[in-house]
Write an enzyme that holds these catalytic residues in place. Structure first.
Site, PDB file in Angstrom:
ATOM      1  N   ASP A   1      26.829 101.674  70.225  1.00 10.07           N
ATOM      2  CA  ASP A   1      26.746 100.543  69.313  1.00 10.07           C
ATOM      3  C   ASP A   1      25.490  99.741  69.628  1.00 10.07           C
ATOM      4  O   ASP A   1      25.116  99.579  70.791  1.00 10.07           O
ATOM      5  CB  ASP A   1      27.983  99.660  69.469  1.00 10.07           C
ATOM      6  CG  ASP A   1      28.020  98.551  68.442  1.00 10.07           C
ATOM      7  OD1 ASP A   1      27.922  98.856  67.246  1.00 10.07           O
ATOM      8  OD2 ASP A   1      28.123  97.381  68.854  1.00 10.07           O
TER       9      ASP A   1
ATOM     10  N   ASP B   1      27.143  74.803  62.055  1.00  7.97           N
ATOM     11  CA  ASP B   1      27.294  76.241  62.294  1.00  7.97           C
ATOM     12  C   ASP B   1      27.402  76.477  63.806  1.00  7.97           C
ATOM     13  O   ASP B   1      26.445  76.267  64.548  1.00  7.97           O
ATOM     14  CB  ASP B   1      26.081  76.973  61.713  1.00  7.97           C
ATOM     15  CG  ASP B   1      26.250  78.491  61.748  1.00  7.97           C
ATOM     16  OD1 ASP B   1      27.176  78.971  62.436  1.00  7.97           O
ATOM     17  OD2 ASP B   1      25.448  79.182  61.089  1.00  7.97           O
TER      18      ASP B   1
ATOM     19  N   GLU C   1      23.608  82.198  66.206  1.00 11.55           N
ATOM     20  CA  GLU C   1      22.466  82.158  65.301  1.00 11.55           C
ATOM     21  C   GLU C   1      22.233  80.743  64.777  1.00 11.55           C
ATOM     22  O   GLU C   1      21.097  80.245  64.756  1.00 11.55           O
ATOM     23  CB  GLU C   1      22.683  83.117  64.121  1.00 11.55           C
ATOM     24  CG  GLU C   1      22.727  84.579  64.513  1.00 11.55           C
ATOM     25  CD  GLU C   1      24.137  85.040  64.821  1.00 11.55           C
ATOM     26  OE1 GLU C   1      25.006  84.172  65.089  1.00 11.55           O
ATOM     27  OE2 GLU C   1      24.376  86.263  64.827  1.00 11.55           O
TER      28      GLU C   1
ATOM     29  N   SER D   1      31.223  83.169  54.587  1.00  9.14           N
ATOM     30  CA  SER D   1      32.331  84.053  54.227  1.00  9.14           C
ATOM     31  C   SER D   1      31.771  85.435  53.931  1.00  9.14           C
ATOM     32  O   SER D   1      30.598  85.582  53.544  1.00  9.14           O
ATOM     33  CB  SER D   1      33.090  83.532  52.999  1.00  9.14           C
ATOM     34  OG  SER D   1      32.310  83.685  51.827  1.00  9.14           O
TER      35      SER D   1
ATOM     36  N   GLN E   1      32.506  87.238  51.545  1.00  8.57           N
ATOM     37  CA  GLN E   1      32.281  87.415  50.107  1.00  8.57           C
ATOM     38  C   GLN E   1      30.929  86.845  49.671  1.00  8.57           C
ATOM     39  O   GLN E   1      30.157  87.503  48.972  1.00  8.57           O
ATOM     40  CB  GLN E   1      33.411  86.750  49.301  1.00  8.57           C
ATOM     41  CG  GLN E   1      34.755  87.461  49.396  1.00  8.57           C
ATOM     42  CD  GLN E   1      35.414  87.274  50.746  1.00  8.57           C
ATOM     43  OE1 GLN E   1      35.259  86.233  51.382  1.00  8.57           O
ATOM     44  NE2 GLN E   1      36.133  88.291  51.204  1.00  8.57           N
ATOM     45  N   THR E   2      30.627  85.617  50.085  1.00  8.61           N
ATOM     46  CA  THR E   2      29.371  84.986  49.658  1.00  8.61           C
ATOM     47  C   THR E   2      28.195  85.396  50.528  1.00  8.61           C
ATOM     48  O   THR E   2      27.053  85.389  50.081  1.00  8.61           O
ATOM     49  CB  THR E   2      29.498  83.456  49.721  1.00  8.61           C
ATOM     50  OG1 THR E   2      29.720  83.050  51.084  1.00  8.61           O
ATOM     51  CG2 THR E   2      30.653  82.973  48.860  1.00  8.61           C
ATOM     52  N   ARG E   3      28.454  85.748  51.797  1.00  7.79           N
ATOM     53  CA  ARG E   3      27.443  86.140  52.786  1.00  7.79           C
ATOM     54  C   ARG E   3      26.376  85.065  52.956  1.00  7.79           C
ATOM     55  O   ARG E   3      25.198  85.356  53.135  1.00  7.79           O
ATOM     56  CB  ARG E   3      26.811  87.486  52.404  1.00  7.79           C
ATOM     57  CG  ARG E   3      27.799  88.646  52.430  1.00  7.79           C
ATOM     58  CD  ARG E   3      27.220  89.910  51.880  1.00  7.79           C
ATOM     59  NE  ARG E   3      26.082  90.353  52.657  1.00  7.79           N
ATOM     60  CZ  ARG E   3      25.010  90.943  52.117  1.00  7.79           C
ATOM     61  NH1 ARG E   3      24.923  91.105  50.818  1.00  7.79           N
ATOM     62  NH2 ARG E   3      24.017  91.342  52.892  1.00  7.79           N
ATOM     63  N   MET E   4      26.803  83.812  52.888  1.00  7.39           N
ATOM     64  CA  MET E   4      25.885  82.702  53.144  1.00  7.39           C
ATOM     65  C   MET E   4      26.705  81.485  53.543  1.00  7.39           C
ATOM     66  O   MET E   4      27.929  81.444  53.371  1.00  7.39           O
ATOM     67  CB  MET E   4      25.024  82.393  51.913  1.00  7.39           C
ATOM     68  CG  MET E   4      25.796  82.041  50.659  1.00  7.39           C
ATOM     69  SD  MET E   4      24.691  81.797  49.242  1.00  7.39           S
ATOM     70  CE  MET E   4      25.889  81.443  47.950  1.00  7.39           C
TER      71      MET E   4
ATOM     72  N   LYS F   1      21.851  79.050  53.359  1.00 13.13           N
ATOM     73  CA  LYS F   1      21.110  80.065  54.104  1.00 13.13           C
ATOM     74  C   LYS F   1      21.993  81.310  54.190  1.00 13.13           C
ATOM     75  O   LYS F   1      23.225  81.215  54.294  1.00 13.13           O
ATOM     76  CB  LYS F   1      20.738  79.571  55.505  1.00 13.13           C
ATOM     77  CG  LYS F   1      21.910  79.390  56.472  1.00 13.13           C
ATOM     78  CD  LYS F   1      21.419  78.919  57.835  1.00 13.13           C
ATOM     79  CE  LYS F   1      22.482  79.048  58.917  1.00 13.13           C
ATOM     80  NZ  LYS F   1      23.725  78.330  58.653  1.00 13.13           N
TER      81      LYS F   1
END
Length: 686
Positions: free
Chosen positions: A311, A348, A352, A381, A383-386, A399
């Site tokens: 990995d 956040d 990152e 999330s 689903q939104t990937r932001m 972002k």
């Protein structure tokens, strides 16, 4: 963490090993090793002959033949004793423990509302639910179903740093015998008594149930075949020698004790006596590296691995992507991009997100709090990937992934700049991850996140390549990012955008081509591939499904340990190959060294071949018998430690074995037997 290595001949181990060696003189135990069983029978036969017709020679041969059997038993007993010492330490974890078993229907999410009653940990069954609080010992293996706690796993892993265990995800597994340091967790028991992880560890390191591996079986068959050949040769010598005596009327018939001793010296007793010890010691060395193997077969398979699936995150790279640069779009300043990126990342808590906040401080952006801004954080999330933040006056900062931000901007009526897509591709080609930042419908630029390749990993892969092992990096990254990191790390191949199905397919393709495959994993989604791989290393911090699918468990949960496991397996095979080479060369040398001297009394013309000038037939044979016993003792440390590991190919390894152990196996008997013969001759008794 690597467990402390026990001295090879520690007195605490040597005494019980000697007792075990004597106990193994039981014929039922000896029969498991056919070659040593021949030595055992020969010892008993010469003892009977010595009792019937006592002489210094016959008594000496009988005694040293018994020593040969005893020393072979000692080698195995020492290897087993080292593992039993490790098992005894593990049993210390199984002290009597009480558990707080929750009542049926009891609340789980509110600590104050939970109802429980104390029970002995040994009475817990799979499916029971228990409460474990600060200061409590984990009563059994299980999965955290509620709560979060800091757990001391040093009793299992040896690492002093506590770990966090919480419900959900890949860090929910807990092990019996560990201790909760803070907070509380609710655990669902996953193993019945006697089936817990510590129980399995104890069973694994107690090698009484260790079965022979396919390679060991093949080698044993070869040794038995050689023994049968020499049995046939020796069986023909007595009639022929008597015929020569009768026909010539001169010479002496061959003594039966001498023939039995000669047989023992010429059959491959050295490797036969050490074979079991080599296998047991291999498993023990792996345990000292904090890896539990379910069988010797798994350790040996690691030595034959052709393909390694690793990995990317945490194995090839450090695992935590860090913000490295702000790359503004046309018409946007770097300070403006940094300001928006920091605002979007204040809440956040991912590595990152925190690194973006830290990087923005270089632009003087400090001491800002989300609460003071009256802002609403928008979490990431799948689903939104932001993610981002909604500020007063309708300002929205986001972002995330480039394609997700492009859709978001277009949905607000904006345009995704063509030049920015080129910037995104350049970042991806460097092996970094591009994170696009937008203020409403306006794209501000890219934050470059770098996942740093571990130092020295390229050299490790080069070593594996020299051993003939192909390395494959497995990652969920896009192909551009994966290719860049693969090139930097020096892996041979890459599987990008990997899914459980893709991993399984890749393993099967390699196996269909006749290759042995090793991989590591920790999640439930890794279980199918782990079950398919020939060497499957599950992380101790991983899910129960992963640990059950694998045939090894890494207590340190260090994905790079896979490389060490392969090296340990290679070392086991190298040790066995080296000692087999030495043993065969040893037997050939003994044949030329002692046969002429042993039969010179029957065939006087053989005196010309007695190049070693051994004192007498009796001295020659007894010297060989003594050497045969002592060489096993001399090689026990090498069998237990293993030969020095060298990352070389099979052809190079064969040449080295022939040069070092082959040549050594020829020279050492000549020197050793001659020295012993000189000592016996000096006594004047032979």
């Amino acid at each position: 963490m690597s467990r402390t290595s026990l001295p090879l001949f520690d007195a605490a181990l040597l005494r019980p090993a000697l007792v075990d060696a004597l106990r193994k003189l039981d014929p039922r135990a000896q029969w498991r090793n056919p070659v040593m069983a021949v030595v055992y029978v020969g010892s008993a036969f010469t003892t009977a002959l010595a009792a019937a017709n006592p002489s210094l020679f016959s008594v000496g041969v009988a005694a040293w033949l018994w020593f040969t059997v005893l020393f072979a038993n000692l080698a195995e007993a020492l290897a087993e004793g080292r593992s039993k010492a490790q098992a005894a330490a593990l049993r210390g974890l199984k002290k009597k423990t009480w558990a707080k078993k929750l009542e049926p229907g009891s609340a789980r999410h509110e600590r104050s509302a939970m109802q429980w009653h104390p029970v002995e940990a040994e009475t817990l069954r799979k499916g029971d639910v228990v409460l474990v609080e600060a200061g409590d010992t984990m009563p059994a293996d299980g999965e955290v179903v509620d709560g979060v706690a800091s757990v001391d796993e040093s009793a299992i892993t040896g690492e002093s740093a506590p770990v966090i265990r919480e419900s959900g995800g890949d860090f929910s597994a807990v092990t019996g015998g560990t201790r909760v340091l803070s907070d509380w967790i609710v655990v669902r028991v996953s193993a019945d008594p006697g089936e817990a992880f510590v129980d399995r560890m104890i069973a694994m390191v107690e090698n009484a149930r260790r079965g022979k591996t396919p390679n060991e079986i093949a080698l044993t068959i070869l040794l038995v075949a050689l023994t049968i050949v020499f049995l046939g040769v020796v069986a023909t010598l007595l009639p022929f020698s008597r015929f020569a005596v009768d026909a010539a009327g001169a010479g002496e018939p061959v003594d039966l004790v001498m023939l039995v001793a000669l047989l023992v010296c010429l059959i491959p007793t050295t490797i036969a006596g050490l074979l079991s010890a080599i296998g047991v010691a291999g498993m023990s060395r792996l345990l000292r590296a904090n890896v539990i193997a379910t069988s010797g077969r798994a350790v040996e398979a690691a030595g034959d691995v052709d393909v390694l699936l690793l990995d990317k995150t945490g194995t090839i790279t450090l695992g935590n992507r860090q913000a490295a640069a702000f790359l503004p779009a046309a018409g946007v300043t770097e300070a403006e991009l940094a300001d928006a990126a920091q605002l979007a990342s204040l809440a956040d808590t991912t590595p990152e997100g925190r690194s973006i906040v830290v990087l923005a401080k270089r632009h003087g952006l400090r001491e800002r709090e989300l609460a003071a801004l009256d802002a609403v954080f928008v979490p990431f999330s799948a689903q939104t990937r932001m993610s981002g933040v909604d500020l007063p006056a309708g300002r929205t900062l986001r972002k995330g992934a480039a394609d997700a931000l492009a859709r978001h901007v277009r949905s607000l009526g904006g345009e995704f700049p063509a030049g920015l897509q080129q910037l995104v591709d350049e970042v991806a080609r460097r092996g970094s991850t591009p994170l696009v930042v937008a203020d409403g419908a306006r794209v501000l630029g890219v934050v470059e996140l770098k996942d740093v390749v571990k130092g020295g990993i390229r050299e490790r892969f080069a070593e594996l390549r020299r051993m003939g092992i192909t390395t494959v990096m497995v990652t969920g990254d896009n192909r551009l990012t994966a290719a860049a990191i693969a090139a930097e790390a020096g892996v041979d191949d890459v599987l990008a955008e990997a899914t459980p199905e893709a991993k399984l397919k890749l393993i099967r393709e390699h196996q269909a081509a006749g290759r042995l495959v090793a991989m590591t994993g920790d999640g439930t989604n890794d279980a199918p591939a782990l079950a398919q791989a020939d060497v499957a290393v599950a992380m101790n911090t991983g899910t129960q499904a992963a640990k059950e699918a694998g045939n090894m468990v890494d207590l340190d949960s260090n994905p790079t340990k896979l490389i060490e496991i392969v090296e340990t397996g290679k070392q086991l095979l190298m040790t066995r190959g080296a000692l087999t080479t030495f043993s065969v060369a040893n037997d050939v040398a003994k044949y030329f060294a002692i046969v002429p001297a042993a039969f010179v009394g029957t065939y006087p013309q053989l005196a010309a071949l007695n190049v070693m000038q051994l004192a007498s037939p009796a001295s020659a044979v007894l010297s060989a018998v003594i050497f045969n016993a002592l060489i096993i003792v001399a090689l026990i440390p090498l069998a237990l430690r293993g030969v020095a590991y060298r990352p070389v190919g099979a052809a190079t390894l064969l040449r080295r074995n022939l040069a070092v152990y082959g040549l050594g196996g020829v020279v050492v008997p000549f020197v050793g037997i001659k020295l012993i013969d000189l000592g016996l001759a000096a006594t004047g008794l032979f």
